[in-house]
Design a protein around this motif. Sequence first.
Motif, PDB file in Angstrom:
ATOM      1  N   GLY A  30       0.998  -1.574   0.477  1.00 58.51           N
ATOM      2  CA  GLY A  30      -0.148  -0.303   0.167  1.00 58.51           C
ATOM      3  C   GLY A  30       0.748   0.760   0.068  1.00 58.51           C
ATOM      4  N   LEU A  67      -1.372   4.319   2.438  1.00 55.72           N
ATOM      5  CA  LEU A  67      -1.912   3.948   3.659  1.00 55.72           C
ATOM      6  C   LEU A  67      -1.454   5.483   5.182  1.00 55.72           C
ATOM      7  N   PRO A 117      -6.364   5.309   2.269  1.00 50.72           N
ATOM      8  CA  PRO A 117      -5.657   3.574   3.141  1.00 50.72           C
ATOM      9  C   PRO A 117      -7.226   2.720   1.661  1.00 50.72           C
ATOM     10  N   THR A 118      -7.590   3.093   1.444  1.00 50.05           N
ATOM     11  CA  THR A 118      -9.613   2.652   0.782  1.00 50.05           C
ATOM     12  C   THR A 118      -9.017   2.555  -0.544  1.00 50.05           C
ATOM     13  N   GLU A 150      -6.308  -0.454  -0.821  1.00 46.97           N
ATOM     14  CA  GLU A 150      -7.061  -1.750  -0.582  1.00 46.97           C
ATOM     15  C   GLU A 150      -7.606  -2.536  -1.270  1.00 46.97           C
ATOM     16  N   ARG A 151      -8.350  -1.239  -2.247  1.00 46.22           N
ATOM     17  CA  ARG A 151      -9.032  -1.916  -3.334  1.00 46.22           C
ATOM     18  C   ARG A 151      -7.835  -2.774  -4.576  1.00 46.22           C
ATOM     19  N   ASN A 197     -14.254  -4.093   8.520  1.00 46.66           N
ATOM     20  CA  ASN A 197     -13.210  -4.317   7.577  1.00 46.66           C
ATOM     21  C   ASN A 197     -13.616  -2.646   7.209  1.00 46.66           C
ATOM     22  N   GLU A 198     -13.596  -2.330   5.678  1.00 53.39           N
ATOM     23  CA  GLU A 198     -13.289  -1.254   5.230  1.00 53.39           C
ATOM     24  C   GLU A 198     -14.156  -0.518   4.657  1.00 53.39           C
ATOM     25  N   SER A 205     -11.806   3.161   7.109  1.00 55.64           N
ATOM     26  CA  SER A 205     -11.515   2.873   4.934  1.00 55.64           C
ATOM     27  C   SER A 205     -10.544   2.381   5.475  1.00 55.64           C
ATOM     28  N   ARG A 206     -10.280   1.448   6.100  1.00 53.50           N
ATOM     29  CA  ARG A 206      -9.832   0.558   5.904  1.00 53.50           C
ATOM     30  C   ARG A 206      -9.602  -0.483   6.528  1.00 53.50           C
ATOM     31  N   SER A 207      -9.208  -2.069   6.582  1.00 50.21           N
ATOM     32  CA  SER A 207      -9.690  -3.448   7.709  1.00 50.21           C
ATOM     33  C   SER A 207      -8.693  -3.544   8.126  1.00 50.21           C
TER      34      SER A 207
END
Lengths: 418, 122
Positions: free
Chosen positions: A40, A44, A63-64, A67-68, B99-100, B118-120
């Motif tokens: 990441g 992050l 961070p999202t 994660e994707r 979990n996100e 916004s993240r896991s």
Amino acid sequence: MREHELIVIGGGSAGLAAAIGAHKNGLKDILIIERADELGGILLQCIHNGFGLHAFGEELAGPTYAERWIYKLAETSIQVKLNTSVISITKDHIVSYSSKEEGYAKAKGKSIILAMGCRERPRGAIAIPGYRPAGVLTAGTAQEYVNIKGYSIGKKIFILGSGDIGLIMARRLTLEGAEVVGVAEIMPYSNGLPRNVKQCLDDYDIPLYLNHTVTFIDGHDRVSSITISKVDDNLMPISGTEKTFEVDTLLLSIGLIPENDLSEIAGIKLSPATKGAFVNNELETSVPGIFSCGNVLHVHDLVDYVSKEGESAGESAANFVLGKSNDKSESIDVECSSDFGYILPSKINILGDSPVEFMYRIKKPMRDVTIGIYSGDNLIRKTKKKTLLPSIMEKVLIEKAKLGESDIRIAIIKEESI
Amino acid sequence: MKIEMPCIVCPNSCNLEVEYEEENGQKKIVSVSGHLCDRGITYATDEITHPMRMITTTIKITGAHIARLPVILSDEIPKELIFNVLTEIKKIKVKTPVNEGDILLENILGTGVNLLASRSLL
């Protein structure tokens, strides 16, 4: 020594996209080497939103967004080594690395993608006079301390440099209860995106001192105050303009430099303008089979563009390994006039039909200008721009057939500088 | 009145030209130009009549390899509520697994806006 089709150095936004791009284009045996304990990269710690508008059509937190991509990666056969530092890369693609599990080890890549990102310029890079107390740190380090480790870094803060990270941290620290007393910028304009000046400084009434720099840091164990001075046209401090602020922390947001130590070991030619590798339109460096993408190639302002560049580098590496690359024997050079910081790519292979995406940055803000791209003396593309800012990287896509066989040059046709 | 303002909706940072009228303390948009997408019009209208902002921050998490869980709102909130909403957010602590996209706080201060991970962190 294990041989892979592709070794990607770095598992941040560029590396993730590069590995996925290569996988999509037919490579199966791909290894990502990442020095941190998870994938990441810097995303992050970038907990603010605004990522993914181009890649996902949504506005995501950093961070999202990471994660994707990590989920996309999990659906493939791509291997990852975490907590592993690359020590050297050779011209013939041998990567030496070290980790707790393997000690010192080597692997070979039929192709290599450099995706090491960039690092922040520290205090030493601009030699700020004064004492050396605790409490002087780069904005990105502060971001990691606050957002990941949960440390409080100071109560009264001054920020030098108006790059995006500095602006984002001004807001972040204000929201966390610290007092940000001001931001100084040596240039007559902000180096951050206009939206960040608005939503990170103006919203919280944080003053931005343009044409100012820090000229003294006081304090013994801890910063006790900093002094700023106005600068003249040559960026030299003007005596008598000093203002002192009692603060306990000074953040530096004074620029990013692509982290190319490994590229230099591999003998890759670097551009003094970008501090990244010279690349052709396939993102291949001066060493055949080694590609570069993301912030290690040139510092981007949008992660979506980093990902896109990563995917392109992945595709090029796949073509190289699968013997689908275009013949490189004939190429043309690309250069820019002195109004521009840089233009990429710096070389274009004449063979191949893919359109070429040029990326460039202006040196100083301009208004109502027309940019011309020339093939030899022929104007092949004219673009009108209402505003051009050094903080915004511009892109232009040109069909291969239009480029011709003469060298390419970008220049301003007419200008009214602001 | 005609003013210029940078759009803050996305990193394109469009330079908007906004014309508005003011009558009995009520501001009304006449025209917006300079936007690359329609969200620029919404932003300019909101910004003149009732400014809205997104906020992101972190909260304490236990059981994870890092100390803080990054969080984001499901939608923008009125700008004047930023610090009140932050006070509500800071009251909560979570444990792994998260979990996100998990909802951590619902309808904060009656705004209809939720707090999301916004993240896991598993």
